[in-house]
Design an enzyme around this catalytic site. Sequence first.
Site, PDB file in Angstrom:
ATOM      1  N   LEU A 125       0.826  -1.212   0.000  1.00 27.49           N
ATOM      2  CA  LEU A 125       0.000   0.000   0.000  1.00 27.49           C
ATOM      3  C   LEU A 125       0.854   1.254   0.000  1.00 27.49           C
ATOM      4  O   LEU A 125       0.478   2.270  -0.583  1.00 27.49           O
ATOM      5  CB  LEU A 125      -0.931  -0.001   1.211  1.00 27.49           C
ATOM      6  CG  LEU A 125      -1.921  -1.174   1.261  1.00 27.49           C
ATOM      7  CD1 LEU A 125      -2.677  -1.176   2.578  1.00 27.49           C
ATOM      8  CD2 LEU A 125      -2.891  -1.112   0.092  1.00 27.49           C
ATOM      9  N   LYS A 162      -1.742  -7.489   1.720  1.00 24.86           N
ATOM     10  CA  LYS A 162      -1.662  -8.427   2.845  1.00 24.86           C
ATOM     11  C   LYS A 162      -0.887  -7.748   3.961  1.00 24.86           C
ATOM     12  O   LYS A 162      -0.387  -6.637   3.800  1.00 24.86           O
ATOM     13  CB  LYS A 162      -0.903  -9.688   2.423  1.00 24.86           C
ATOM     14  CG  LYS A 162      -1.679 -10.647   1.553  1.00 24.86           C
ATOM     15  CD  LYS A 162      -0.756 -11.792   1.194  1.00 24.86           C
ATOM     16  CE  LYS A 162      -1.431 -12.822   0.346  1.00 24.86           C
ATOM     17  NZ  LYS A 162      -0.440 -13.789  -0.159  1.00 24.86           N
ATOM     18  N   GLY A 163      -0.742  -8.465   5.050  1.00 27.64           N
ATOM     19  CA  GLY A 163       0.097  -7.950   6.126  1.00 27.64           C
ATOM     20  C   GLY A 163       1.548  -8.007   5.720  1.00 27.64           C
ATOM     21  O   GLY A 163       1.941  -8.797   4.865  1.00 27.64           O
ATOM     22  N   VAL A 164       2.376  -7.155   6.352  1.00 29.89           N
ATOM     23  CA  VAL A 164       3.808  -7.223   6.055  1.00 29.89           C
ATOM     24  C   VAL A 164       4.639  -6.943   7.310  1.00 29.89           C
ATOM     25  O   VAL A 164       5.809  -7.249   7.362  1.00 29.89           O
ATOM     26  CB  VAL A 164       4.159  -6.257   4.890  1.00 29.89           C
ATOM     27  CG1 VAL A 164       4.127  -4.807   5.338  1.00 29.89           C
ATOM     28  CG2 VAL A 164       5.493  -6.598   4.262  1.00 29.89           C
ATOM     29  N   GLY A 165       3.995  -6.433   8.356  1.00 27.45           N
ATOM     30  CA  GLY A 165       4.729  -5.983   9.535  1.00 27.45           C
ATOM     31  C   GLY A 165       5.420  -7.082  10.312  1.00 27.45           C
ATOM     32  O   GLY A 165       6.366  -6.831  11.052  1.00 27.45           O
ATOM     33  N   GLU A 166       4.946  -8.302  10.173  1.00 29.42           N
ATOM     34  CA  GLU A 166       5.570  -9.393  10.927  1.00 29.42           C
ATOM     35  C   GLU A 166       6.405 -10.315  10.048  1.00 29.42           C
ATOM     36  O   GLU A 166       7.259 -11.046  10.533  1.00 29.42           O
ATOM     37  CB  GLU A 166       4.485 -10.187  11.672  1.00 29.42           C
ATOM     38  CG  GLU A 166       3.800  -9.323  12.728  1.00 29.42           C
ATOM     39  CD  GLU A 166       2.803 -10.064  13.602  1.00 29.42           C
ATOM     40  OE1 GLU A 166       2.326 -11.141  13.198  1.00 29.42           O
ATOM     41  OE2 GLU A 166       2.504  -9.552  14.699  1.00 29.42           O
TER      42      GLU A 166
HETATM   43 MO1  MOS Z   1       1.171  -8.469  17.319  1.00 21.94          MO
HETATM   44  S1  MOS Z   1       2.386  -9.606  18.435  1.00 21.94           S
HETATM   45  O1  MOS Z   1      -0.174  -9.537  17.268  1.00 21.94           O
HETATM   46  O2  MOS Z   1       0.829  -7.002  18.008  1.00 21.94           O
END
Ligand code: MOS
Length: 733
Positions: free
Chosen positions: A618, A689-693
């Site tokens: 994004l 999708k998510g990317v932060g983890e």
């Molecule tokens: Mo994350 S560890 O689910 O904030």
Amino acid sequence: MKFDTPATTNPIDQLKVVGQPVDRVDGPLKTTGTAPYAYEHPVPDAAYGHVIGAAIAKGRITSMDLAQARAAPGVLAIVTADNAGKLEKGEHNTATLLGGPEIQHYHQAIALVVAETFEQARAAAHLVHVEYERGRGAFDLAAEKGSSIKPKPGIGGEADTAVGDFASAFAEAPVQLDATYTTPDQTHVMMEPHASIAKWDGDRLTVWTSNQMVAWGTKDLAKTLGIPKENVHLMSPYIGGGFGGKLFLRADVLLAALGARAAKRPVKVALQRALMINNTTHRPATIQRIRLGAAKDGRLTAIGHESWSGDLPGGEPETAVSQTRLLYAGANRMTSMRLAVLDLPEGNALRAPGEAPGMMALEIAMDEMAEKLGMDPVEFRLLNDTQVDPEHPKRPFSQRHLVECLRKGADHFGWAKRTARPGRSRKGRWLTGLGVAAAFCNNLLMKSAARVRLDHRGILTVETDMTDIGTGSYTVIAQTAAETMGLPLDKVVVRLGDSRFPVSCGSGGQWGGNNSSSGVYAACIKLRQAIAKKAGIDEDDAVFSDGHVTAGSKRMTLAELAGESGLAAEDQIEYGDLAERYQQSTFGAHFVEVAVDAFTGETHVRRMLAVCAAGRILNPKTARSQVIGAMTMGVGAALMEGLHVDKRRGFFVNHDLASYEVPVHADIPHQEVIFLDETDPVSSPLKAKGVGELGICGAAAAVANAIYNASGVRVRDYPVTLDKFIDRLPEAA
Ligand code: MOS
């Protein structure tokens, strides 16, 4: 808006604003120190609370003498379990947030001293005399492993899974690996401590706090206090980091509310840094046994992964096997999680719970297995790719570009120049080596709501209870709204983190960016419909662009259509059974170069590369920041982070920022992030999708594998500190 079939072309795909590396819209507020954090909201007449934590890990308080503290200068009230009235427990809490007389863990809050000034509260806290009767507790995961239990199915699914016949396949495999890895307890150490201000107006409570999940926090605070949820107004507009530590209601909010009630004044409470680590949650330590069996050609035939972790009674396991259920092909497989009851502080989520420690173990095991097979570790992973969920062969991945990430990364990083034999690349005292690991993290779908309001100036205001924990939520939400409504970014105002706003997905599990933006998209689509109707045009013919709506020869500004009364819409995104029909995950590859001092074992990370396949990005700037932050946490996990357990007294010894070491700039010389050009039409209308983890998952193993390649010494116990291998270095011989 229900989203349960793959997305086709939609307004987001024009990518006028979405997908651009725009600066964070909250950046100026953050960098000038004017974004108020929880403790900084200007609340007149606020008194100060100081928390007292239990000095034992398990047992009971036998007496608590408050007389001296009550008489101390400035003291307004002292809250204890004795005088707080009846308290319930929040749905998301394992231990109670105000302990006594029973003590469940070290530094469990047992009192709040409220005074006119912070210093007076702190001084008086030292005058509270507490006597305890110490109970016997269990604090050592390795010792309790044998008596661990099979946990109930939870967020990570069933405790045990099996496909085919693992035992026979492993026994018959010509090449086998059977290794046990350990990961330590870790703490979040976010910059902003847990902090809150509480204020009562009659039976109505207002709190400013630092919480990732506004709706959970509001509900749990109301439940704990035994008041209607409608009577709690919770605000968490700016958050100085969370990493999972602020997913749930913690003692600061509850005690601020109780303190304010007792003192009849607004009360501010920040958990003292040295209290936070034992008072709040942490990532639990794991012991992980991995067994891999392969044919001589390198194809995995048996994959087994067992994990043990501990938690307080009623707690949950660290789901460290979750990625092993999906990541590689193999006809015979088993995973299992076991949970030991420990009387340490509550174990819970820390960035990529499950996958982060799971990948730390699995991806060393893959490196070890590649070596046993005499294969390049990149090639070994490519060979064992799967395009279907191996435990549910009828369920495809929505997208899976692990192979592309590995190939692109190997190319870009210069993997071909790696010396396969370990310990052979040396310059002076520095042994150098390259390591690789896959990255993997699931992509979770959560429903998320928002409302949008267009005013007569053509300004669009977005409201949702979504939070921004430093991730860029304000920015990607503004981009989504601007894109969908055909407005420039500076015509969008985003308001977050308020329990009076529609309930969002919140920030956690890398689900925040995609789901919250999709909720905003849904609300904007509804607003487009309202605008088209008002303009008397067919919604399908309407083009929203440059603050105008155009259909055929009709062209009007959004401002004039909004008129004096404005136009508003509210909606939420929901996904039906989409998550069951497609396995949604994010993939990547980590490459690391390290130098290891041949004499001392001191390790320097020289460069890192992460290649990520995480759907549409994004905002490449905020996404990149997320990934380099996650890679940095991976370096911490690999080389330094770990809580040390006092196994006799049951607490984390290094409970401050001086003794819990995390990487600093000097530890991270060069980081690069590449995003594959990918859109995932199944993940959401945004195809993101998510990317932060994703960026933390696998990063630590890539470092550990690079250390092995440099030194020839394998360490299976994290963090890989020099004391664990200095005596095995070639120079030690
Ligand atoms: Mo994350 S560890 O689910 O904030």
